[in-house]
Scaffold this active site. Structure first.
Site, short mmCIF file in Angstrom:
data_model
loop_
_atom_site.label_atom_id
_atom_site.label_comp_id
_atom_site.label_asym_id
_atom_site.label_seq_id
_atom_site.Cartn_x
_atom_site.Cartn_y
_atom_site.Cartn_z
N LYS A 2 5.49 -1.74 -6.57
CA LYS A 2 5.58 -1.31 -4.91
C LYS A 2 6.28 -2.16 -4.09
O LYS A 2 6.43 -1.86 -2.86
CB LYS A 2 3.96 -1.34 -4.51
CG LYS A 2 3.19 -0.21 -5.35
CD LYS A 2 1.64 -0.19 -4.79
CE LYS A 2 0.75 0.38 -5.85
NZ LYS A 2 0.67 2.01 -5.63
N GLN A 53 -1.20 -2.92 -1.22
CA GLN A 53 -0.49 -2.04 0.20
C GLN A 53 -0.50 -3.08 1.25
O GLN A 53 0.20 -2.79 2.15
CB GLN A 53 -1.28 -0.87 0.25
CG GLN A 53 -1.69 0.00 -0.55
CD GLN A 53 -0.48 0.93 -1.12
OE1 GLN A 53 0.67 0.78 -0.24
NE2 GLN A 53 -0.61 1.53 -1.97
N CYS A 95 -6.46 8.32 -6.00
CA CYS A 95 -7.20 7.32 -6.69
C CYS A 95 -8.49 6.53 -5.75
O CYS A 95 -8.39 5.33 -5.82
CB CYS A 95 -6.44 6.26 -7.51
SG CYS A 95 -5.40 6.92 -8.63
N HIS A 113 -9.16 1.49 -3.79
CA HIS A 113 -8.70 2.34 -5.12
C HIS A 113 -9.45 2.13 -5.98
O HIS A 113 -10.07 1.24 -6.29
CB HIS A 113 -7.24 1.57 -4.93
CG HIS A 113 -6.35 2.41 -6.01
ND1 HIS A 113 -6.48 2.09 -7.49
CD2 HIS A 113 -5.27 3.42 -5.87
CE1 HIS A 113 -5.59 2.82 -8.20
NE2 HIS A 113 -4.88 3.41 -7.22
N ASP A 139 -7.33 -7.12 -2.74
CA ASP A 139 -6.31 -6.07 -3.36
C ASP A 139 -5.18 -6.06 -2.12
O ASP A 139 -5.19 -5.23 -1.49
CB ASP A 139 -7.18 -4.85 -3.70
CG ASP A 139 -6.10 -3.75 -4.13
OD1 ASP A 139 -4.86 -4.05 -4.13
OD2 ASP A 139 -6.67 -2.60 -4.45
N1 PMP Z 1 -4.81 -1.06 -5.09
C1 PMP Z 1 -4.19 -0.24 -4.49
C2 PMP Z 1 -4.64 -0.29 -2.94
C3 PMP Z 1 -3.19 0.73 -4.74
O1 PMP Z 1 -2.61 1.54 -3.73
C4 PMP Z 1 -2.86 0.74 -5.96
C5 PMP Z 1 -1.81 1.70 -6.54
N2 PMP Z 1 -1.67 3.10 -6.02
C6 PMP Z 1 -3.59 -0.01 -6.99
C7 PMP Z 1 -4.51 -0.78 -6.34
C8 PMP Z 1 -3.26 -0.07 -8.31
O2 PMP Z 1 -1.97 -0.49 -8.49
P1 PMP Z 1 -1.30 -0.51 -10.03
O3 PMP Z 1 -1.33 0.90 -10.48
O4 PMP Z 1 0.26 -0.78 -10.03
O5 PMP Z 1 -1.85 -1.43 -11.05
#
Ligand code: PMP
Length: 409
Positions: A228, A205, A366, A125, A202
């Site tokens: 999430k 997920q 993203c 991401h 990270d």
């Molecule tokens: N890492 C991963 C794998 C994600 O899916 C996301 C959110 N889509 C993020 C980081 C970023 O999370 P946030 O926007 O809640 O900071």
């Protein structure tokens, strides 16, 4: 006696399921972007703001003490939830993005220099790319990206081949938000440590779909977002090993992170408060505690096995849709099914099936480097959560065939 996973009872706890979209019962397959909230989280948010709210840590009156205790209790809950050895290793942030920026700006700026390398994967991401890029611009370090296989599998040999004596940080997803691939984070942490690097996971997920034991993974940092995990937005976690946090300088300065302040200098408090400058989202944090109670009460192992069979069913059901190709078919996957349709662009798919009350995500998620790596501009993505059910995929498959017909396929 262990409780069974009772889908009906769990769904009854989510008020959003009673609404309609375009006069159809909602089918929410966009939980990877953000999950819906159970009643107990909504209740906790409301009751905190209604009767239990005040600023925390410095107040000497009853409301402030109550709010402080409730907030600190969540730190303890999170520590227990991910099996951290101490609650002081749990730093509250605004979310995974902020957590990764904290690590890059604090640990990264202090420890990296020109010529050092940060290993990530092509499946990150942007939140696990951009903070490292910014760190590289400041230090002269560079990013090295490890590829994934065509089916989205991660091969640790590819990682080992790219580790050098200059590797200082290995930062990987626990689960890819596009491919669903579960990364072997325990093995990756061991590789990092064998090479005197640290491992950042990270967990955005990951922590939402399976039990997480950070002591077993033995990573150095594990980050995730509350929104999430059935909690409110604006609150997240950066877990870090105590001995690493102890040496890290603050990233943001302000109230609550100091011991003593002069006009031209200050001494900083111990972690975690050293990294929590300013007033945090207090009620949101307390409601995140209710979200942790919610999943813990069901059991993360039960959630994992329910979602695993659901994902299997989703793949089987969608495989029958004409012209559908899956993006990411690792046997070890979780949470998301990304796909393309020969007949229609993902944006058109998402817009059209919204007419049937179905919410999916379409775009680059993203993860533009991954899209480029896969030679795709975008995918459609159906993602599941604890309230998802097989019927969601039945409806999705039927609606996708409608899209096929509209586009003449
Ligand atoms: N890492 C991963 C794998 C994600 O899916 C996301 C959110 N889509 C993020 C980081 C970023 O999370 P946030 O926007 O809640 O900071």
């Amino acid at each position: 006696m262990t409780k069974e996973f009772n889908s009906e009872q769990i769904r009854a706890k989510f008020p959003f399921l009673s609404r309609e979209v375009n006069e159809k019962p909602i089918i929410y397959l966009d939980s990877a972007a953000s999950s819906q909230k159970p009643q107990q989280v909504l209740d906790k948010l409301l009751s905190t703001y209604s009767h239990g709210y005040a600023n925390i840590h410095r107040g000497l009156h009853t409301l402030s003490e109550e709010a402080t205790n409730a907030y600190e209790e969540v730190r303890f809950k999170i520590a227990r939830f991910i099996n951290a050895s101490s609650k002081d290793e749990v730093i509250f942030t605004s979310g995974a993005t902020m957590s990764l920026n904290l690590i890059a700006n604090s640990y990264g700026l202090q420890n990296l220099k020109s010529g050092d390398e940060i290993l990530i994967t092509v499946a990150e991401h942007h939140a696990n790319i951009i903070p490292w890029q910014m760190l590289c611009q400041k230090t002269g370090a560079k990013i090295v990206a490890v590829p994934v296989d065509n089916d989205g599998c991660f091969n640790t040999k590819e990682l080992k081949d790219r580790v050098t004596k200059n590797t200082k940080i290995i930062s990987v997803p626990h689960v890819s938000n596009v491919l669903g691939t579960i990364f072997p984070v325990k093995e990756i942490s061991a590789i990092a440590h064998e090479n005197n690097a640290i491992c950042v996971v990270d967990g955005c997920q990951g922590v939402i779909h399976m039990p997480v034991d950070i002591q077993d993974i033995d990573c150095d940092f594990y980050v995730f977002s509350g929104h999430k995990l059935y909690g409110p937005s604006g609150i997240g976690v950066c877990w870090g090993k105590a001995e690493i946090l102890a040496d890290m300088p603050p990233f943001l300065g302000g109230g609550d992170m100091i011991d003593d302040v002069e006009i031209e200098s200050a001494t900083y408090s111990q972690p975690p408060s050293r990294f929590e400058a300013g007033t945090p989202p207090i009620a949101e944090c307390i409601a995140l505690g209710a979200a942790v109670d919610f999943v813990t009460d069901i059991g993360m192992d039960k959630i994992a096995s329910h979602e695993k069979s659901l994902l299997l069913y989703g793949h089987q059901r969608l495989a029958s849709v004409r012209g559908l190709s899956f993006v990411g078919t690792s046997p070890n996957k979780s949470g998301v099914i990304s796909f393309t349709l020969d007949a229609a662009h993902p944006h058109d798919i998402s817009t059209l099936i919204d007419q049937d009350g179905i919410a999916i995500r379409a775009g680059h998620h993203c993860a533009q480097p991954l899209m480029k790596f896969l030679n795709l501009s975008s995918t459609a993505r159906a993602s599941i959560a604890v309230y998802s059910e097989p019927e969601d995929f039945d409806a999705l498959a039927i609606s996708l065939e409608k899209v096929n017909r509209i586009f003449g396929a």
